[in-house]
Design a protein around this motif. Structure first.
Motif, PDB file in Angstrom:
ATOM      1  N   VAL A 270       0.997  -1.963  -0.022  1.00  0.00           N
ATOM      2  CA  VAL A 270      -0.037  -0.178  -0.228  1.00  0.00           C
ATOM      3  C   VAL A 270       0.741   0.866  -0.053  1.00  0.00           C
ATOM      4  CG1 VAL A 270      -1.314   1.454   1.150  1.00  0.00           C
ATOM      5  CG2 VAL A 270      -2.081  -1.063   0.927  1.00  0.00           C
ATOM      6  N   ALA A 271       0.268   2.378  -1.078  1.00  0.00           N
ATOM      7  CA  ALA A 271       1.693   3.705  -1.281  1.00  0.00           C
ATOM      8  C   ALA A 271       0.913   4.242  -0.075  1.00  0.00           C
ATOM      9  CB  ALA A 271       1.063   3.551  -2.526  1.00  0.00           C
ATOM     10  N   CYS A 272       1.730   5.750  -0.033  1.00  0.00           N
ATOM     11  CA  CYS A 272       0.998   6.094   1.155  1.00  0.00           C
ATOM     12  C   CYS A 272       1.410   7.719   0.165  1.00  0.00           C
ATOM     13  CB  CYS A 272       1.956   6.859   2.293  1.00  0.00           C
ATOM     14  SG  CYS A 272       2.010   8.671   3.140  1.00  0.00           S
ATOM     15  N   ALA A 273       0.226   8.924   0.138  1.00  0.00           N
ATOM     16  CA  ALA A 273       0.617  10.200  -0.307  1.00  0.00           C
ATOM     17  C   ALA A 273       0.890  11.327   0.360  1.00  0.00           C
ATOM     18  CB  ALA A 273      -1.065  10.289  -1.353  1.00  0.00           C
ATOM     19  N   HIS A 274       1.539  12.010   0.241  1.00  0.00           N
ATOM     20  CA  HIS A 274       2.534  12.468   1.371  1.00  0.00           C
ATOM     21  C   HIS A 274       1.920  14.066   0.916  1.00  0.00           C
ATOM     22  CE1 HIS A 274       4.795  14.374   4.264  1.00  0.00           C
ATOM     23  NE2 HIS A 274       6.024  14.904   3.531  1.00  0.00           N
ATOM     24  N   ASN A 275       1.191  14.741   1.828  1.00  0.00           N
ATOM     25  CA  ASN A 275       1.195  15.953   1.599  1.00  0.00           C
ATOM     26  C   ASN A 275       1.356  17.291   2.555  1.00  0.00           C
ATOM     27  OD1 ASN A 275      -1.189  15.172  -0.200  1.00  0.00           O
ATOM     28  ND2 ASN A 275      -1.700  13.706   1.350  1.00  0.00           N
ATOM     29  N   ALA A 307      -8.151  24.253  -0.628  1.00  0.00           N
ATOM     30  CA  ALA A 307      -8.146  24.560   0.443  1.00  0.00           C
ATOM     31  C   ALA A 307      -7.739  24.553   1.801  1.00  0.00           C
ATOM     32  CB  ALA A 307     -10.292  24.090   0.595  1.00  0.00           C
ATOM     33  N   SER A 308      -6.640  23.705   1.319  1.00  0.00           N
ATOM     34  CA  SER A 308      -5.997  22.732   2.563  1.00  0.00           C
ATOM     35  C   SER A 308      -4.125  23.504   2.178  1.00  0.00           C
ATOM     36  CB  SER A 308      -6.130  21.574   3.183  1.00  0.00           C
ATOM     37  OG  SER A 308      -6.128  20.959   2.211  1.00  0.00           O
ATOM     38  N   ASN A 309      -4.062  24.492   1.343  1.00  0.00           N
ATOM     39  CA  ASN A 309      -2.292  23.815   0.577  1.00  0.00           C
ATOM     40  C   ASN A 309      -2.291  25.318   0.850  1.00  0.00           C
ATOM     41  OD1 ASN A 309      -0.318  23.900  -1.093  1.00  0.00           O
ATOM     42  ND2 ASN A 309      -0.511  22.202  -0.511  1.00  0.00           N
ATOM     43  N   ASN A 310      -2.851  26.536  -0.031  1.00  0.00           N
ATOM     44  CA  ASN A 310      -3.859  26.541  -1.193  1.00  0.00           C
ATOM     45  C   ASN A 310      -2.631  26.432  -2.467  1.00  0.00           C
ATOM     46  OD1 ASN A 310      -5.223  26.712   1.466  1.00  0.00           O
ATOM     47  ND2 ASN A 310      -5.644  28.829   1.041  1.00  0.00           N
ATOM     48  N   ASP A 311      -2.597  25.514  -2.930  1.00  0.00           N
ATOM     49  CA  ASP A 311      -1.872  25.632  -4.123  1.00  0.00           C
ATOM     50  C   ASP A 311      -2.035  24.412  -4.845  1.00  0.00           C
ATOM     51  OD1 ASP A 311       0.781  25.378  -3.692  1.00  0.00           O
ATOM     52  OD2 ASP A 311       1.406  27.668  -3.478  1.00  0.00           O
ATOM     53  N   LEU A 312      -1.518  24.594  -6.435  1.00  0.00           N
ATOM     54  CA  LEU A 312      -1.091  22.648  -6.594  1.00  0.00           C
ATOM     55  C   LEU A 312       0.378  22.178  -7.242  1.00  0.00           C
ATOM     56  CD1 LEU A 312      -4.911  22.428  -8.358  1.00  0.00           C
ATOM     57  CD2 LEU A 312      -3.896  21.423  -5.744  1.00  0.00           C
ATOM     58  N   ASN A 313       0.855  23.144  -6.378  1.00  0.00           N
ATOM     59  CA  ASN A 313       2.253  23.567  -6.915  1.00  0.00           C
ATOM     60  C   ASN A 313       3.316  22.633  -6.121  1.00  0.00           C
ATOM     61  OD1 ASN A 313       5.133  24.400  -7.730  1.00  0.00           O
ATOM     62  ND2 ASN A 313       4.346  26.274  -7.065  1.00  0.00           N
ATOM     63  N   MET A 314       3.475  21.543  -7.222  1.00  0.00           N
ATOM     64  CA  MET A 314       4.187  20.553  -7.333  1.00  0.00           C
ATOM     65  C   MET A 314       6.175  20.552  -6.381  1.00  0.00           C
ATOM     66  SD  MET A 314       2.796  17.494  -6.711  1.00  0.00           S
ATOM     67  CE  MET A 314       3.785  16.281  -7.099  1.00  0.00           C
ATOM     68  N   ILE A 315       5.998  21.367  -7.057  1.00  0.00           N
ATOM     69  CA  ILE A 315       7.598  22.728  -7.482  1.00  0.00           C
ATOM     70  C   ILE A 315       7.538  22.420  -6.378  1.00  0.00           C
ATOM     71  CG2 ILE A 315       8.777  24.089  -8.363  1.00  0.00           C
ATOM     72  CD1 ILE A 315       8.646  23.226 -10.612  1.00  0.00           C
ATOM     73  N   ARG A 316       6.989  23.923  -5.227  1.00  0.00           N
ATOM     74  CA  ARG A 316       6.906  23.908  -4.485  1.00  0.00           C
ATOM     75  C   ARG A 316       6.635  23.376  -3.036  1.00  0.00           C
ATOM     76  NH1 ARG A 316       5.176  30.230  -2.535  1.00  0.00           N
ATOM     77  NH2 ARG A 316       3.530  28.671  -1.870  1.00  0.00           N
ATOM     78  N   GLU A 317       5.735  22.188  -3.492  1.00  0.00           N
ATOM     79  CA  GLU A 317       6.356  20.859  -2.351  1.00  0.00           C
ATOM     80  C   GLU A 317       7.085  19.755  -1.814  1.00  0.00           C
ATOM     81  OE1 GLU A 317       2.257  21.108  -2.034  1.00  0.00           O
ATOM     82  OE2 GLU A 317       2.348  19.820  -0.126  1.00  0.00           O
ATOM     83  N   MET A 318       7.372  19.812  -3.157  1.00  0.00           N
ATOM     84  CA  MET A 318       8.677  19.495  -2.953  1.00  0.00           C
ATOM     85  C   MET A 318       9.700  19.733  -2.074  1.00  0.00           C
ATOM     86  SD  MET A 318       9.957  17.857  -6.546  1.00  0.00           S
ATOM     87  CE  MET A 318       9.606  18.583  -7.620  1.00  0.00           C
ATOM     88  N   SER A 320       8.242  21.986   0.392  1.00  0.00           N
ATOM     89  CA  SER A 320       8.150  21.802   1.921  1.00  0.00           C
ATOM     90  C   SER A 320       8.568  20.526   2.266  1.00  0.00           C
ATOM     91  CB  SER A 320       6.715  21.719   1.298  1.00  0.00           C
ATOM     92  OG  SER A 320       6.515  23.661   0.733  1.00  0.00           O
ATOM     93  N   GLY A 321       8.364  19.226   1.178  1.00  0.00           N
ATOM     94  CA  GLY A 321       8.466  18.256   1.930  1.00  0.00           C
ATOM     95  C   GLY A 321       9.749  17.953   2.496  1.00  0.00           C
ATOM     96  N   ALA A 322      10.979  18.113   2.355  1.00  0.00           N
ATOM     97  CA  ALA A 322      12.276  18.175   1.945  1.00  0.00           C
ATOM     98  C   ALA A 322      12.418  18.766   3.659  1.00  0.00           C
ATOM     99  CB  ALA A 322      13.858  18.585   1.279  1.00  0.00           C
ATOM    100  N   LYS A 323      11.800  20.498   3.798  1.00  0.00           N
ATOM    101  CA  LYS A 323      11.823  20.671   5.314  1.00  0.00           C
ATOM    102  C   LYS A 323      11.231  20.373   6.113  1.00  0.00           C
ATOM    103  CE  LYS A 323      13.546  24.911   2.829  1.00  0.00           C
ATOM    104  NZ  LYS A 323      13.460  25.706   1.418  1.00  0.00           N
ATOM    105  N   LEU A 324       9.919  20.494   5.927  1.00  0.00           N
ATOM    106  CA  LEU A 324       9.174  19.562   7.100  1.00  0.00           C
ATOM    107  C   LEU A 324       9.973  18.770   7.502  1.00  0.00           C
ATOM    108  CD1 LEU A 324       6.798  19.741   9.010  1.00  0.00           C
ATOM    109  CD2 LEU A 324       5.284  18.204   6.826  1.00  0.00           C
TER     110      LEU A 324
END
Ligand SMILES: [Zn+2]
Length: 434
Positions: A270-275, A307-318, A320-324
């Motif tokens: 089972v895979a995880c989708a990390h947000n 509503a909970s991000n508030n964008d769909l920008n996967m480049i910035r998500e990378m 944020s993910g590293a820093k978190l």
């Protein structure tokens, strides 16, 4: 002399072949139809279109493994109130009032044009009226796995609670199963909004039709504690005991999973989708992605809904993910820039069980390709190419190919019309009072 439909001269190329993040210089990609026909050192060629990416970084199309596309229309709607109040007093009532096929179509168009401009080519969506969303995605030229929601209360597309959700699912399976870019998915909302019977039925449907199943799992500490109280086990253990994990599954969030939960996920594939941005914004916590990856759980990256991000920008998500991950582990080596790029491409494709078709730039795979312009002051000088994810904003994306088609050229969409979408959005807001 080779003949290509589209040729890309790459300054820097990260193919992600084998899931490895490496950087090659001065490479050529040749695309024929929907597929990649050549990747290697430059050779003599003729092409209908040649993209000069000699000052650019070329990567596979980004794969967003968890989102709610139409929720772009709720971007910035009642932010910064406690989660439970936000959901029950603001979002659920607004959804009940507004969500219909028109809302979903317009919200999806807005989502697609935003995501395209920041390098996303594939999505795993979860929402309502997914058969309407499917038509919008198909016309956009992009790729998506579309999760029709199943939930234990009357939903916008199942108002009289008479099986509207499964009628949509049947239509989707009939029309889209086997389609090259649009795939139906069954999406029971979450363990805390679905009974055992609802979850079992969804799992049986997923298995019968051989489609993916996506569900929110262990997003908050409250959910984990309630499950222990009501069922005497964690949400993951409960889903396992029901037999739901025998489907091809993507669990969104997994912020509060235990070691035993992670072991079950690894065992069942089972895979995880990390947000990461959604988890930060809603104050949910930091998912133990290092521990999951070390156990062999596939971890893809997602933005969640607008509503909970508030964008769909996967480049910035990378970024944020590293820093978190670094912050929560108190260890700056916990997750690297390369790990995040792999998560946003190769691992995402693996989570969707589509690694044979997408997730890397290799001969024979579908041509989902992104070029990123490096001629910007905030990106220079380039020492380590993967480290660019810490400074990229998303707008530097120049070309996007999906399924061999050039959907973004020098930052401008070729099929979708941002101005037209914004105009319709203004008209819509005025009319419905959003
Ligand atoms: Zn979600």
């Amino acid at each position: 002399v080779r003949n290509f439909d589209v040729a890309i001269r790459c300054g820097y190329l990260s193919t992600l072949k084998g899931g490895k993040v490496e950087v090659e210089k001065d490479r050529l990609i040749g695309v024929e139809g929907s597929r990649i026909a050549y990747v290697g050192t430059p050779i003599p060629f003729e092409a209908d279109e040649t993209i000069d990416a000699s000052g650019k970084w070329v990567i596979p199309g980004l794969v967003n493994t968890h989102t709610h596309l139409p929720m772009t229309l709720f971007r910035g709607y009642s932010d910064d109130v406690p989660l439970n109040e936000w959901l029950t007093k603001h979002i659920f009532p607004a959804e009940a009032r507004l969500v219909d096929p028109e809302f979903c179509r317009l919200g999806t168009e807005l989502a697609l044009v935003e995501a395209l401009k920041s390098g996303t080519t594939s999505f795993l969506d979860m929402y309502y009226f997914e058969d309407d969303i499917a038509e919008v995605v198909d016309r956009s030229g992009m790729r998506a796995w579309l999760g029709q929601s199943v939930i234990d209360f009357p939903a916008p597309d199942n108002k009289s609670f008479d099986g509207g959700d499964y009628r949509i699912l049947d239509r989707m399976v009939e029309r889209w199963k086997g389609h090259e870019r649009v795939s139906p998915v069954i999406a029971p909302h979450a363990p805390y909004t679905c009974s055992d019977a609802t979850l079992k039925r969804a799992a049986e449907y997923g298995r019968k039709h051989d489609i993916l199943l996506s569900i929110h799992v262990s997003e908050t500490a409250f959910e984990q504690a309630e499950s222990q109280k009501n069922f005497g086990k964690s949400p993951t253990q409960r889903l396992h005991d029901i037999g739901l994990m025998d489907c091809g599954c993507v669990f969104a969030h997994c912020v509060h999973v235990s070691e035993a939960d992670m072991d079950l996920m690894a065992k069942k594939g089972v895979a995880c989708a990390h947000n990461p941005e959604s988890n930060m914004k809603l104050g949910s916590g930091a998912a133990p992605i290092r521990a999951m990856m070390d156990r062999g759980v596939t971890v893809g990256l997602g933005t969640d809904g607008c509503a909970s991000n508030n964008d769909l920008n996967m480049i910035r998500e990378m970024d944020s993910g590293a820093k978190l991950a670094k912050l929560s582990a108190r260890d700056n080596a916990a997750v690297s820039a390369a790990d995040m790029l792999r998560m946003a491409t190769w691992e995402g494709a693996k989570a969707l069980r589509a690694l044979d078709r997408i997730g890397s730039i290799e001969e024979g795979k579908l041509a989902d390709i992104v070029t990123i312009d490096l001629e910007h002051p905030h990106l220079q000088p380039v020492h380590e190419v993967p480290s660019l994810i810490y400074s990229l904003q998303g707008f530097e994306v120049s070309e996007v190919l999906c399924h061999g088609r050039v959907l973004l050229r020098q930052g401008r969409p070729t099929l979708l019309s941002p101005a037209g979408i914004l105009e319709r959005l203004r008209e819509y807001r005025g009319r419905v009072g959003l």
